[in-house]
Design a protein around this motif. Structure first.
Motif, short mmCIF file in Angstrom:
data_model
loop_
_atom_site.label_atom_id
_atom_site.label_comp_id
_atom_site.label_asym_id
_atom_site.label_seq_id
_atom_site.Cartn_x
_atom_site.Cartn_y
_atom_site.Cartn_z
N ASN A 133 0.88 -1.15 0.00
CA ASN A 133 0.00 0.00 0.00
C ASN A 133 0.92 1.21 0.00
O ASN A 133 1.59 1.49 0.99
N LEU A 134 0.97 1.90 -1.14
CA LEU A 134 1.85 3.06 -1.26
C LEU A 134 0.98 4.30 -1.29
O LEU A 134 0.30 4.57 -2.28
N ARG A 135 0.96 5.01 -0.17
CA ARG A 135 0.16 6.23 -0.05
C ARG A 135 -1.27 6.01 -0.53
O ARG A 135 -1.80 6.76 -1.34
N GLY A 136 -1.88 4.91 -0.08
CA GLY A 136 -3.28 4.64 -0.37
C GLY A 136 -3.52 3.91 -1.68
O GLY A 136 -4.65 3.60 -2.02
N GLU A 137 -2.47 3.63 -2.43
CA GLU A 137 -2.62 2.92 -3.70
C GLU A 137 -2.01 1.52 -3.58
O GLU A 137 -0.89 1.37 -3.10
#
Length: 153
Positions: free
Chosen positions: A47-51
């Motif tokens: 999960n990279l900044r919500g993505e």
């Protein structure tokens, strides 16, 4: 004279280049969530900044021996054919301007990796940098299955 900007990274002792226009960002390695029944070269997802991003091991994709992750390990986030993925690499060395005249077609025998991912080879000073075609690393079939995996999350 045309130059290409490449993000130069290492796998084992080899240097590879990725067109900077395909690169979304370079991230510190973080633990990935394993995905059941995923191909071996897919480490999982992060999960990279919500993505949610699928994470590929380029070592496995290129049939290289596994290596434990360390402080140098990075995730290069790229856009390939409409999907955002992360590639785990041993280290990111530099952003390099490569003159077009030092780039040539890859020789038939290239250090044991799968030739189909290789676009060309750049000779820069005493170095040889293998330029890879990111769109060929993630196949259409993989994009479809990655899309399904992400949709399930």
């Amino acid at each position: 004279m045309a130059t290409l900007q490449q993000v130069v990274f290492k796998l084992d002792k080899e240097e590879y280049g990725l067109n900077i226009m395909m690169v979304n960002g370079i991230e510190k390695y973080q633990e990935v969530v394993k995905v059941p029944n995923a191909p071996e070269y897919i480490e999982g997802m992060i999960n990279l900044r919500g993505e949610v991003l699928p994470i590929f091991s380029l070592r496995k994709k290129f049939n290289l021996a596994d290596k434990p992750h360390d402080d140098e390990t990075k995730i290069i986030v790229v856009n390939t054919n409409g999907i955002k993925v992360g590639f785990v690499v041993d280290s990111v060395e530099e952003i390099l301007q490569i003159e077009e005249e030092v780039i040539e077609v890859a020789p038939t025998i290239v250090a044991g990796i799968n030739r189909k991912y290789i676009k060309s080879v750049a000779k820069v000073d005493q170095r040889m940098i293998v330029l890879i075609d990111i769109d060929l690393v993630v196949t259409d079939e993989e994009k479809i299955s990655l899309g399904e995996v992400i949709a399930e999350v």
